[in-house]
Every structure is written in C-alpha cells, then in structure tokens.
Write an enzyme that holds these catalytic residues in place. Structure first.
Site: not given
Ligand code: NAD
Ligand code: DAU
Length: 350
Positions: A131-133, A156, A160
């Site tokens: 992730t970019d975080e 988190y 990562k």
């Molecule tokens: P998600 O939470 O939707 O899915 C995670 C999956 O991993 C789920 O299916 C869960 O059951 C599985 N999992 C969790 N713990 C596990 C374990 N111990 N063993 C096996 N499986 C397990 O997450 P996502 O948003 O699809 O993110 C997927 C990947 O991409 C992550 O590594 C996250 O850090 C990365 N990522 C997410 C975003 C985003 O915006 N969502 C952006 C950049 C990177």
């Molecule tokens: O940048 C990549 C990341 O983006 C991934 O690595 C993470 O897995 C993914 O969850 C996401 O993280 P964020 O924290 O940016 O996503 P989230 O949807 O939780 O929040 C987006 C923005 O909105 C953030 O600034 C927090 C704000 N927010 C979030 C929630 C859930 C609110 O204002 N209200 C809310 O209820």
C-alpha cells in the site's frame, strides 16, 4: 502449466485479481488461499468457482505448519500475496491482529517459498501486494515515488511496512525473486462496507448519517479496482526481480468533495431530489493519527511497463454505485451479524 498461489482471493482486490487470472490465463492453475475472515467472502468469486483452472483452499497464513505443508503439496511456481488485515480503524483497536496476519503471515509464506524454491529462485516469483500508506503522509504538495522513505503512522501501515521490509530482506539475503507494488486507495465492486465509499453508499441508501472524519479535508488518490488488478498482471509478468512499482490513479479528492459527488450520483439513481442525500453528511470525531494526504506518482509503471488507468473517476463511481444497487443481497449478507456490532463500536461513540 503454471501453478500460482493467490492469497486473500476472497477479499475485495484479491477477488478481482483471481477473476482476471482465471479468465485470462486458462493455462495457469490458480489456487486461492483465504482464511475467510469477516472480509473474505466466497460470493465475491462465485462466477469463476467452477472453472477447471481454479481451486480454493481455506486456511490461515499465520499457521506456519499448514503453510509449509501446502507449499510442499502443491509445488507452486509463484505467489501473489494479497491476504491481509486491511482496515486502518480496526488496526487502531486491535494492532496485534495486524502484526500476526500482515507480518508473521507474510514471513511464513516467505519461509515456505524459500524452502521449496531454494534450488532455483529465478524460476519462482514472490509478488507482494502493498500500500501507499507505508510512505506516511504528504503535505499540500509532492507525490510518493518508489524512493520515498517509509514513514508509517497507523498500526496497519506499520504492519504493511514491516512486511515490505521482510520481502526485500528475502531478496537481498537469500536471493529470492521478489517484487512489491504499493497502490493507492481502490474502489469498485465487492468492497467491504467498512471503507468510506461502500459504507457511504450503504448509509445513503438506508437514509443513515454519512460519517465524515474531522472536517473531511483529508485527501486520497482513488483507483478503480480492476485497474489495480490489471497493473498486478502487468507487473507480475514483466517486472525485474527485486523491483518496486507504485500504482495510482492520479486522482486526488478530499473526502468531502468525493462524498458530495457520490451523493449527487445517489440522488439520481434513487430518484431523490437533488441535495437530499447530502443532508446525511455528518462530521464526526477524527481518526487518530489520520494521514492528511496520499498521492502516488506512477510514472515508473506507466513508462517502463505501459500501464495506464482506464476509467475516469465519475464513470467508475457510477459503475460502483450501480453494482451496489443491483447486488442488494450481497450487501445485506455482509452487513448482517458481526458488521452491526463493529458499526456500533466504531461510530456510536463518535
Ligand atoms: P480485504 O480486507 O478486502 O481482503 C483481505 C482478504 O485476506 C480477505 O479475504 C481475508 O479473508 C483474507 N485474510 C485475512 N487474514 C488472513 C489470514 N490470516 N490468512 C489467510 N487469509 C486472510 O483487503 P483488500 O482491500 O482486498 O486488500 C488486499 C491487499 O491489498 C492487502 O494486502 C492490502 O494491504 C492491499 N492494498 C489495499 C488497498 C485498498 O484500497 N483496499 C490499496 C493498496 C493495497
Ligand atoms: O491508501 C491505500 C489504503 O486505502 C489501503 O492500504 C487500505 O487497506 C484501505 O483501507 C485504504 O485506507 P484508508 O484509510 O485511506 O481508507 P478508508 O476507506 O478507511 O478511508 C478513506 C478516507 O475516508 C480516510 O481519510 C478516512 C475517511 N473516512 C473513512 C471512514 C471509514 C471517513 O471520513 N469516514 C469513515 O467512516
């Protein structure tokens, strides 16, 4: 025939990656390993579950003995690792769970892969999806590049970042063939409604308050999830060993502006008067340690591997809303039971 292990394939992004690989590469055998936590849902990949080149294994990456056995049984050619605890707010209330899955789980996979592949690392690839975080937060200007120093702030992002360091260490120490990509915020179908966009769609539909942390001034860089899956495909097949690519949409929005657009789309789709959904916007207590701004510079990926995002944001948002409105059962299923307890704990005290 290549056998590829994809972890976390029942989650949001993982399900899109599994679908892409199963459909695009009939000659690959795709094994999806997922623990099916609250975020994992086999309905996310129902459309491909009977394909001959797909199989599912339920299991926990934290269980080293199980992972070692799985690798020795399947003789995987490569791994694409997405399984993780992914929600920042949950990491604030339960950091250890994030250490277990994101750090220990990743190291378990690396160890199993190292043992199986040690005689010929170059023929086997370990792709870690990050992730970019990990880069921390930006001020008003600048962008994250592949050389930006790590500076994670939430449990988190710290977990990562740690997993990224381990992946690089296995390249530098043992010579494993690893690649890492760091992506910005994804949106699209099958996104669990704890995250801003699907949570807001769900609440607007049900006339519930839309909780905006702080003043809504935080900025995220949004990318359509299928564009992320395409980037993973391109990087997996073409990147040089030991490299990193940033993936992002060049698409920055403050949370409040994003929610205003979403409200407009929802008014149109639900035949509401213009401005009706926006009345649900409610400012609530800010997230602890809330990063101000993320923005990804994906020039390297675009120049070296020719990837570009395909969708304009408003088009992607509209597609996303359409998906949620026509998949009511999916949303009802994932928001029943444990979700209600989480929602109360997370939002009633704010
Ligand atoms: P998600 O939470 O939707 O899915 C995670 C999956 O991993 C789920 O299916 C869960 O059951 C599985 N999992 C969790 N713990 C596990 C374990 N111990 N063993 C096996 N499986 C397990 O997450 P996502 O948003 O699809 O993110 C997927 C990947 O991409 C992550 O590594 C996250 O850090 C990365 N990522 C997410 C975003 C985003 O915006 N969502 C952006 C950049 C990177
Ligand atoms: O940048 C990549 C990341 O983006 C991934 O690595 C993470 O897995 C993914 O969850 C996401 O993280 P964020 O924290 O940016 O996503 P989230 O949807 O939780 O929040 C987006 C923005 O909105 C953030 O600034 C927090 C704000 N927010 C979030 C929630 C859930 C609110 O204002 N209200 C809310 O209820």
């Amino acid at each position: 025939m290549k056998k590829i292990l994809i972890t976390g394939g029942a989650g949001f992004i993982g399900s899109h990656v599994v679908r892409l690989f199963v459909n695009k590469y009939p000659d690959y055998q795709i094994v999806n390993l997922d623990k099916l936590t609250y975020a994992g849902n086999l309905n996310n990949i129902k459309d491909i579950e009977n394909k001959p080149n797909y199989s599912f294994v339920k299991g926990d990456i934290v269980d080293a003995a199980f992972i070692n056995e799985l690798f020795s049984l399947h003789k995987f050619d490569s791994v694409i690792h997405l399984a993780a605890e992914s929600h920042v707010d949950r990491s604030i209330s339960n950091p250890l769970e994030f250490v277990m899955t994101n750090v220990i789980g990743t190291v378990n996979l690396l160890n199993a892969a190292k043992n199986e592949w040690k005689d010929n690392f170059s023929a086997h690839r370990f792709y870690h999806v990050s992730t970019d975080e990990v880069y921390g937060t930006l001020g008003e200007t600048g962008m994250f590049t592949e050389t930006t120093s790590y500076d994670p702030h939430s449990p988190y992002s710290a977990s990562k970042a740690s997993s990224d360091h381990f992946v690089r260490a296995y390249h530098d120490t043992y010579g494993m063939n690893v690649i890492i990509s760091n992506c910005s915020n994804n949106y699209g179908s099958h996104h669990f409604p704890e995250k801003l966009i699907p949570l807001s769609i769900h609440n607007i539909k049900n006339n519930k308050p839309i909780p905006i942390y702080g003043k809504g001034e935080n900025i995220r860089d949004w990318l359509y999830v299928e564009d992320h899956a395409r980037a993973i495909d391109v990087i997996f097949h073409n990147a040089k060993t030991g490299t990193t690519y940033n993936i992002g949409g060049h698409n920055e929005w403050t949370n409040i502006d994003l929610i205003k657009i979403l409200c407009k789309i929802m008014d149109k789709k639900l035949n509401r008067d213009e401005g009706e959904s926006a009345k649900l916007i409610t400012f609530v207590k800010d997230r602890a340690g809330h990063d101000l701004r993320y923005a990804i510079d994906s020039t390297k990926l675009q120049k070296e591997l020719g990837w570009v995002p395909s969708l304009q944001f408003e088009e992607g948002l509209e597609k996303t809303v359409d998906w949620y409105l026509s998949n009511e059962e999916w949303l009802t299923n994932v928001t029943s039971g444990a979700y209600k307890k989480y929602y109360e704990e997370q939002y009633t005290k704010r």
